[in-house]
Design an enzyme around this catalytic site. Structure first.
Site, mmCIF file in Angstrom:
data_model
loop_
_atom_site.group_PDB
_atom_site.id
_atom_site.type_symbol
_atom_site.label_atom_id
_atom_site.label_comp_id
_atom_site.label_asym_id
_atom_site.label_seq_id
_atom_site.Cartn_x
_atom_site.Cartn_y
_atom_site.Cartn_z
ATOM 1 N N LYS A 58 0.864 -1.183 0.000
ATOM 2 C CA LYS A 58 0.000 0.000 0.000
ATOM 3 C C LYS A 58 0.903 1.236 0.000
ATOM 4 O O LYS A 58 1.435 1.627 1.035
ATOM 5 C CB LYS A 58 -0.933 -0.002 1.210
ATOM 6 N N ARG A 78 -8.111 11.550 -7.360
ATOM 7 C CA ARG A 78 -9.241 10.763 -6.873
ATOM 8 C C ARG A 78 -10.453 11.639 -6.547
ATOM 9 O O ARG A 78 -11.577 11.300 -6.855
ATOM 10 C CB ARG A 78 -8.827 9.974 -5.625
#
Length: 652
Positions: free
Chosen positions: A109, A130
């Site tokens: 991650k 995003r």
């Protein structure tokens, strides 16, 4: 000249891929520089012949006016977090209820910024942040300056991919050293530095800061049948994919990988904050599906947060927009995860009682989710006072009696005219995820409220340009921009308004689902709670909350006033027609269509009520096929799923 320019672009792009992607350069830096200078000279002489994938596009030099909003064709979901082995076991148990023998893929991650890259015929046409998952900001020009993002792919195809843009630790050290020498404030950590860089309007600054990427997902419908194959395909197209990953059959193997990564974490050339675990098979992912916010087939294990000791100095109590009263600890300053922390949340009164936190205690502080400073526990061996904290009995904003309901952990003010609740509601209404009124942040809202210019959200739309000039520090240019931003927000699609109203339990994703189904807030107002509860991914709690809100006289008046001021109450996205031909069906598109573009076919299916997915599974109701349909057609036939062609779709 055109032939030589083509040769140089091909050579330089190949050498760049070797250097940034493969870490295996075949030419020296001086040879690369010589060829690069030759290309620059040719492009200067023949500017009309500059190629779209020329590496000179990466140098910067362009100053942008700002960033436009961009609607994601494929929404970006959040991931559910896990912080322990037990939570991973629970995730595995949920998966195995639907998938008998899952294989998982574990990936690092990366602690960076999520990006979405769209290519048409293999050429980069859009690079987007995003944002809220549905709408991001178009930062294409900045992302073109990230050297390992390919401007053209190895295949001429239409594709949207997802990844993380980050700042390597070496680049971070160089950037901060330069800022220190220039007397500028240093960035707290590489993630903040990457975020600040991507928000730069001067693309030359972006080019100098050496950002990098790891791509991890094909967002558009994939022709691969697993995540692992998808990652290998991304590498073939020219993207950088993190090589540190494993396939695992059970949680023991996953946990061993997590422990291994945790030990290596500090030696990596970039920051990570966990491991992402996904079901590898894409058809199984389709079977598992999504909640309102996150996929059910993935989880993000977060490494334990850094902890520090600090002394509790005092406690502030603040009222939120729902009336919840939250305690915040004032602390002796400590360095935590790259930033100085002097305040941390104490969550609620029940938490204070459970942890037995007292005056002047020494406490352990950490960052929840690596973001929000919070008090974890008391260091009892260092306790200097037995005196308990003062718990308020009256609202710190309106002085009303505070209530502590049996089924709640927090104190609550239930006065609907509480100034703090009204102001927090106004701030929420104007925020990015709600009505996104640029410039109307907390400080301006506080000044408007203090000047008695706004009492509810409808008042925002009654403001005139000259009203802002009454506020301290606001000049004519700022007043004009604020007024224009408010007027522009009237045209927002209605899910932004619904979320902005701050109805309990109705978040941004739920707002979108509700408006996709009911098409307007007025229709939603008329709907009964049973119909709301029947919508997939919603339920009785949201239905009851909406019923309670719309039953109040104030909500009817507010909606009428908003409509009178010109605020749009209709949904502008792709709606779902309840009695449409394909309502409630899950459909897969596969193969090459002759007359319709894939995006046109997808839009038509969705307008007919279908949910379009990328993989064939037992939950698929229908497969629409074109030429060279391949494995998806074969799987549909094996499962006995209905198959239709392009002509059938056109006839609907």
């Amino acid at each position: 000249m055109n032939k030589r320019m083509n040769e140089l672009v091909a050579l330089l792009n190949r050498y760049a891929t070797e250097y940034y992607t493969s870490d295996n350069p075949s030419v020296s830096d001086s040879e690369y520089d010589r060829l690069y200078r030759e290309l620059v000279e040719l492009e200067t002489a023949y500017p009309e012949q500059v190629l779209a994938d020329s590496p000179t596009h990466r140098v910067g030099g362009k100053v942008l006016d700002g960033f436009e909003k961009y609607s994601h064709q494929y929404p970006l979901y959040s991931l559910q977090d896990a912080f322990s082995r037990e939570e991973l076991d629970a995730f595995d148990a949920r998966v195995r209820k639907e998938v008998a023998h899952p294989t998982y893929i574990c990936e690092l991650k990366i602690d960076g910024l999520s990006i979405s890259l769209t290519y048409e015929k293999g050429i980069l046409v859009a690079g987007v942040t995003r944002g809220d998952g549905s709408i991001g900001e178009n930062i294409t020009e900045n992302l073109k300056r990230v050297k390992d993002i390919p401007l053209t792919l190895t295949e001429e195809l239409d594709i949207t991919v997802r990844g993380e843009c980050y700042m390597p630790r070496a680049s971070f050290d160089q950037v901060n050293q330069a800022r220190q020498e220039n007397g500028e404030p240093e960035f707290a950590n590489p993630r903040n530095a990457a975020a600040g860089t991507l928000r730069q309007l001067d693309t030359a600054v972006v080019a100098k800061r050496n950002l990098a990427t790891f791509l991890y997902q094909e967002a558009s419908p994939s022709t691969r049948d697993s995540q692992e194959k998808g990652l290998k395909y991304l590498e073939q197209l020219g993207f950088v994919v993190n090589p540190k990953r494993i396939l695992a059959e059970n949680i023991d193997e996953i946990w061993n990988f997590i422990q291994e990564v945790g030990q290596e974490r500090e030696n990596l050339p970039y920051d990570i904050d966990g491991v992402v675990i996904k079901v590898n098979d894409l058809a199984s992912q389709e079977e598992l599906g999504f909640t309102v916010k996150a996929p059910k087939w993935a989880v993000a294990y977060k490494f334990p947060a850094e902890e520090k000791e600090a002394q509790l100095l005092s406690v502030d109590w603040t009222v939120g927009r729902t009336g919840v009263v939250t305690p915040t600890a004032n602390l002796t300053p400590v360095q935590l995860a790259g930033t100085t922390v002097s305040r941390a949340t104490l969550h609620n009164v029940d938490y204070i009682a459970e942890k037995d936190i007292r005056k002047d205690d020494t406490v352990i502080v950490y960052k929840a989710g690596d973001i929000i400073p919070a008090v974890l526990r008391v260091v009892e061996s260092k306790r200097v006072s037995e005196e308990k904290l003062d718990i308020p009995t009256n609202c710190p904003s309106c002085n009303s009696d505070l209530l502590h309901f049996e089924d709640e952990v927090a104190l609550r003010c239930i006065n609907p005219r509480c100034p703090a609740q009204i102001m927090e509601g106004l701030i929420h209404f104007a925020s990015r995820d709600a009505m996104n009124i640029t410039g109307l942040g907390p400080s301006i809202v506080e000044k408007l409220f203090a000047a008695n210019l706004v009492k509810d959200v409808a008042d925002i739309y009654r403001l005139q340009e000259e009203d802002f000039l009454l506020l301290e520090g606001v000049k004519e240019k700022s007043a004009a921009k604020l007024y224009q931003a408010i007027q522009a927000s009237k045209e927002n699609s209605a899910e932004k308004l619904l979320f902005g109203l701050g109805i309990r339990h109705v978040g941004s994703k739920a707002s979108q689902l509700l408006l996709q189904y009911f098409h307007s807030i007025e229709n939603l107002y008329q709907a009964d709670s049973e119909e709301v509860a029947s919508i997939e991914s919603l339920g009785g709690v949201i239905a009851k909350s909406l019923q309670t809100y719309f039953a109040t006289e104030g909500s009817e008046i507010l909606l009428r006033e908003l409509k009178e001021t010109g605020v749009n109450l209709d949904y502008k996205g792709q709606t779902v027609v309840a009695d449409a031909a394909l309502s409630g069906l899950t459909v897969v598109l596969t193969g090459k269509l002759e007359r319709l573009k894939r995006s046109e076919a997808k839009s038509k299916l969705e307008s007919l009520g279908a949910k379009v997915t990328g993989s064939v599974s037992k939950k698929t109701d229908l497969v629409v096929v074109g030429a060279d349909a391949g494995s998806k057609l074969q799987k549909a036939q094996e499962l006995g799923i209905q198959v239709r062609d392009e002509a059938w779709l056109e006839s609907l």
